[in-house]
Design a protein around this motif. Structure first.
Motif, PDB file in Angstrom:
ATOM      1  N   ASP A 302       0.842  -1.190   0.000  1.00  0.00           N
ATOM      2  CA  ASP A 302       0.000   0.000   0.000  1.00  0.00           C
ATOM      3  C   ASP A 302       0.881   1.245   0.000  1.00  0.00           C
ATOM      4  O   ASP A 302       2.054   1.189   0.386  1.00  0.00           O
ATOM      5  N   GLN A 303       0.304   2.364  -0.384  1.00  0.00           N
ATOM      6  CA  GLN A 303       1.085   3.596  -0.455  1.00  0.00           C
ATOM      7  C   GLN A 303       1.639   3.984   0.914  1.00  0.00           C
ATOM      8  O   GLN A 303       2.774   4.462   1.029  1.00  0.00           O
ATOM      9  N   LYS A 304       0.862   3.744   1.981  1.00  0.00           N
ATOM     10  CA  LYS A 304       1.334   4.108   3.324  1.00  0.00           C
ATOM     11  C   LYS A 304       2.493   3.238   3.763  1.00  0.00           C
ATOM     12  O   LYS A 304       3.277   3.617   4.640  1.00  0.00           O
ATOM     13  N   VAL A 384      10.298   2.842   0.503  1.00  0.00           N
ATOM     14  CA  VAL A 384      10.626   1.445   0.242  1.00  0.00           C
ATOM     15  C   VAL A 384      10.865   1.242  -1.252  1.00  0.00           C
ATOM     16  O   VAL A 384      10.019   1.597  -2.079  1.00  0.00           O
ATOM     17  N   ASP A 385      12.034   0.677  -1.581  1.00  0.00           N
ATOM     18  CA  ASP A 385      12.385   0.421  -2.976  1.00  0.00           C
ATOM     19  C   ASP A 385      12.013  -0.999  -3.406  1.00  0.00           C
ATOM     20  O   ASP A 385      11.556  -1.209  -4.524  1.00  0.00           O
ATOM     21  N   TYR A 386      12.230  -1.956  -2.525  1.00  0.00           N
ATOM     22  CA  TYR A 386      11.917  -3.348  -2.863  1.00  0.00           C
ATOM     23  C   TYR A 386      11.941  -4.198  -1.603  1.00  0.00           C
ATOM     24  O   TYR A 386      12.464  -3.786  -0.559  1.00  0.00           O
ATOM     25  N   ILE A 387      11.357  -5.362  -1.691  1.00  0.00           N
ATOM     26  CA  ILE A 387      11.352  -6.345  -0.606  1.00  0.00           C
ATOM     27  C   ILE A 387      12.190  -7.531  -1.052  1.00  0.00           C
ATOM     28  O   ILE A 387      11.876  -8.183  -2.046  1.00  0.00           O
TER      29      ILE A 387
END
Length: 875
Positions: A302-304, A384-387
């Motif tokens: 999500d955006q948040k 956040v760029d990636y998980i």
């Protein structure tokens, strides 16, 4: 339409350029479900000079063929006139080999400009030999040729036309020198039919596009011009000029999803690498062409969860931090696309001793300290760029849990970029198709390039810094050796490395370069759970809350410690202070600890007991089940003359250097807040004219404080130089300001409407030391205890200048002045009034106790008669 540049490969190989020569072009139709159809049209009845050809590599006997005179100008004439334009053509005949000859007109029909006639009219082509003027078109060509001959245009001019023959060079003796010369300014080039085919550039060297790559594009390594090992022939690539009317071709290719950025060359692209990344991101988001199957690394967030603000609580490593979210949860964040310092090679010495990564890995301590000083306790922006999914262990790589990798910034600074620029981390390299990387990957690469160039940190050729840190935790013998030194040192600087429980910590002492285990003195914290082998013990209630409180307050913070003693296990015991807060007192105030009987011998006993009494009354946490022991009511016998006590709540706003203080009446606090709110609203609606107010002594005015807000004030003095001494009538503090920060007080907010709220008082029953240092100690103690806090005030008697009062702490009801006497900071003022004898006796008993303990003023014993004048006291 004449094709500007197909730029693709067909199954037969690269397609021909759109303008083949001065009398042959490629025209392209409209695309319908695939690549547009193309046809080569040769202009009928005319001939232009041939262009140069390079010798075929497959034919050893072949030779380079130069331009024919006026061949290149003819080709240039067609290119400039036709590229990208709509044309109309007619086919007159077709050879057995399939070559088509016809006429080409500029525009949508044959009424447009006849291209063959234009060439002949400019003297750039001639009629074919043997063609007779037996029709109107041929007659027109003959007429135009005669006119060009008469005007000596083009090939009909005087001379051989050798100046139109290009001096082509298919290789360079010093390519690097040529590249360096082209770095100085943009270079105009000509687009080739396919990126695999070199472009023509005056002075006729081979160039190609940079820096993205399409399915067959050779890739350069510089922002504009650089060398590269091309798949076809070595060449000098040149970026298309971003100033052309149709825009930067590089950006257009990326934006339309025809190409992707290349990391190893874009890092040094000086014409705006961010624009190229933005163009590529545009195509990705819309899944254009080569990105049709693209899935964003954070598509399931999500955006948040992608962007949020959090408080940094701990630095785990040189690339990982723990943050506290607004929800109260904790989250581990890894800095995207960087790698912390690591140990290169395994020496025998490393294998034979326990590795301490923070101190033994070169530059790991510097990297951790950089992050700690920049981030601990501060709010940061997290994007956040990636998980990174969890991975299982292999023979060479340990297992990793799922990682949230993000860009962390504070004050507009990318922390990862700052870390890399100092040479305290390196940038990860990825496969070209790996999109799980930092959104600011190019900036990271550029920062690393700068660090390498400047020899920073890991890239330095200097000797690697060595940190010899002695860990004396649990070592009783070493602890005994350190104890006397730490006791004599008083307050020592330390960094909290780890929190074991609410009252047990591990500290790093920078000056002594040692690690110690430190136990908080004066308190008894709830015990935590123990899971030692053979011993499983549940934690006491509120032990986890106490540990969490201590972590949030002091974890990896710079603190001051006072070492008093040590236990039999080699752990040091003492007091820990952070920004003026005693951690032992703070834990007791939060009802997360009880006062230990050993606190009676400490100078912090009063504060601890006051905090504990307040916590008991609130019945919170460790005191939630506390019940006071009932005491039989005692009816006091009134004396003949009783001391009058009528304590009222006040708010202490200012302490003066002579131990006077100003307070506000709590009952009128709401009126003052309302007045301030209305006054500032009016001033905001009608801002005063700067410099219009002429201050005079005694005038009421408004003054702008350092916080940028306006407050009521009174002018006390105006210096000849223009400086104005003012007194804030509602708070009691004073300041010297320029007249530009003063303005008239609006009549609606004058002292007639609401009297000045700051009232001056002095402590009753005590004498303030005349010695400056002793008086400063007393003032500092009062400032720490009561400034900007609510107290209870009772007027005891009137004195010169202001009333003399006693103050009590609002929570503990203990006497502030009596506390100063107990600490040996002031002396008692003897008074003969009968109603005060009881309280004077209590004060004198406290003074005798301070003398016995040799506290502060009494540290050298009782005063001799000849010492009294020196310290400003009288017997």
């Amino acid at each position: 339409e004449v094709t500007p540049c197909p730029g693709v490969l067909s199954s037969e190989g690269p397609q021909n350029p759109p303008v083949l020569s001065g009398c042959a072009i490629i025209v392209r139709g409209q695309p319908r479900g695939g690549p547009p159809p193309e046809r080569q049209i040769n202009l009928s009845n005319i001939r232009a000079g041939n262009l140069a050809r390079r010798a075929a590599a497959s034919q050893p006997d072949s030779k380079d063929t130069p331009d024919e005179p006026w061949g290149f100008p003819a080709r240039e004439f067609l290119r400039k006139k036709l590229i990208g334009k709509e044309v109309c053509f007619t086919v007159e005949y077709k050879t057995p080999q399939g070559r088509e000859y016809g006429m080409v007109y500029l525009g949508k029909d044959t009424s447009g400009e006849n291209i063959a006639e234009s060439l002949v009219a400019e003297g750039l082509a001639s009629r074919r030999e043997g063609i007779r003027a037996n029709n109107p078109e041929q007659s027109r060509l003959a007429e135009l040729e005669e006119q060009a001959r008469s005007a000596k245009k083009g090939m009909w001019s005087e001379g051989t036309g050798s100046h139109t023959v290009r001096d082509l060079k298919y290789s360079l003796e010093n390519p690097r020198h040529f590249v360096d010369s082209l770095h100085q300014k943009p270079v105009n080039g000509e687009v080739a039919p396919c990126p695999c085919v070199p472009l023509s550039l005056c002075p006729h060297v081979f160039v190609s596009l940079c820096p993205p790559v399409s399915p067959c594009t050779p890739v350069p390594v510089s922002p504009c011009v650089s060398m590269y090992p091309g798949p076809c022939v070595p060449s000098v690539p040149v970026s298309p000029c971003p100033c052309v009317p149709n825009g930067n071709i590089t950006e257009l290719l990326l934006k339309e999803g025809f190409a992707r950025c290349v990391d190893w060359s874009i890092a040094v692209y000086t014409r705006g690498a961010d624009k190229l990344r933005a163009a590529e991101r545009f195509a990705k988001e819309r899944k254009l062409r080569i990105w049709r199957d693209y899935v964003a690394p954070t598509a399931n967030l999500d955006q948040k969860d992608k962007q949020f603000v959090a408080k940094v609580m701990q630095v785990l490593n040189a690339d990982a931090i723990v943050v506290k979210l607004n929800s109260g949860d904790y989250k581990t964040i890894h800095l995207s696309s960087i790698r912390p310092p690591r140990l290169e090679g395994d020496s025998a010495q490393d294998k034979n001793r326990k590795l301490r990564p923070l101190y033994d890995i070169p530059y790991m301590f510097e990297a951790r300290e950089f992050l700690r000083k920049k981030l601990i306790g501060k709010k940061v922006n997290v994007s956040v760029d990636y998980i990174r999914p969890a991975s299982s262990a292999t023979d060479t790589v340990p297992a990793f849990s799922e990682r949230t990798c993000a860009t962390v910034s504070i004050g507009g600074i990318n922390i990862a970029e700052a870390l890399v620029s100092k040479g305290l981390a390196t940038v990860l390299r990825y496969r070209q198709d790996d999109d799980q990387r930092s959104a600011h990957y190019d900036e990271l690469l550029a920062a690393e390039a700068r660090a390498i160039k400047n020899g920073k940190g890991l890239h330095s050729k200097k000797e690697v810094p060595i940190h010899r840190v002695a860990d004396i935790s649990g070592d009783t013998q070493k602890a005994k050796q350190f104890l006397p030194f730490l006791q004599r040192a008083g307050r020592s600087e330390a960094v909290v490395e780890y929190v074991f429980s609410g009252s047990r910590l591990k500290l790093f002492l920078p000056k002594e370069t040692c690690l110690i285990t430190f136990l908080l003195a004066g308190i008894e914290c709830p015990r935590g759970a123990r899971n030692a082998p053979g011993l499983a013990q549940e934690g006491e209630p509120f032990s986890e809350e106490a540990t969490l409180f201590t972590k949030e307050l002091v974890m990896q913070r710079e603190v001051e410690v006072e070492v008093e003693s040590m236990d039999k296990a080699g752990n040091f015991i003492g007091w820990l202070h952070i920004e003026g807060v005693n951690l032992s007192v703070a834990l007791v105030e939060q009802a997360l600890s009880r006062v230990h009987f050993t606190a009676e011998r400490s100078p912090y006993c009063k504060a601890l007991l006051a905090a504990q009494d307040a916590a008991k009354q609130r019945k919170e946490k460790v005191w939630s089940h506390y019940e006071e022991t009932p005491v039989e009511e005692v009816v006091p016998v009134l004396e003949e003359k009783e001391r009058t006590t009528n304590y009222k709540p006040v708010f202490v706003t200012e302490i003066t250097d002579d131990l006077h203080f100003y307070v506000q009446d709590v009952e009128t606090g709401a009126q003052l807040e309302k007045l301030m709110e209305n006054m500032r609203a009016e001033v905001g609606a009608h801002p005063p004219v700067e410099g219009a107010f002429v201050p005079r002594r005694g005038d009421f005015c408004i003054a702008k404080f350092v916080d940028g807000e306006w407050y009521r004030a009174r002018v006390e003095k105006v210096e000849s130089g223009g400086k104005v001494h003012i007194f804030y009538i509602d708070y009691g503090n004073k300041e010297t300001l320029p007249p530009t920060r003063l303005a008239p007080l609006p009549p609606a907010f004058s002292p007639r409407v609401l009297p000045p709220q700051a009232t001056e008082y002095s402590f009753a029953f005590i004498q303030v030391p005349q010695d400056e240092e002793a008086r400063a100690d007393a003032v500092d103690s009062v400032v720490r205890d009561i400034q900007n806090t609510q107290c209870l005030l009772n007027v005891e008697h009137l004195g010169p200048g202001c009333p003399h009062v006693t103050l009590q702490f609002a929570d503990s009801k203990s006497d502030v002045g009596l506390g100063l006497v107990k600490e040996g900071l002031v002396m008692v003022e003897p008074r003969k009034e009968r109603q005060f004898q009881k309280v004077i006796t209590e004060y004198l008993n406290a003074q005798e106790a301070a003398k016995s303990a040799r506290l502060n003023l009494w540290r050298y014993g009782d005063f001799r008669a000849d010492d009294a004048d020196e310290f400003g006291y009288s017997r």
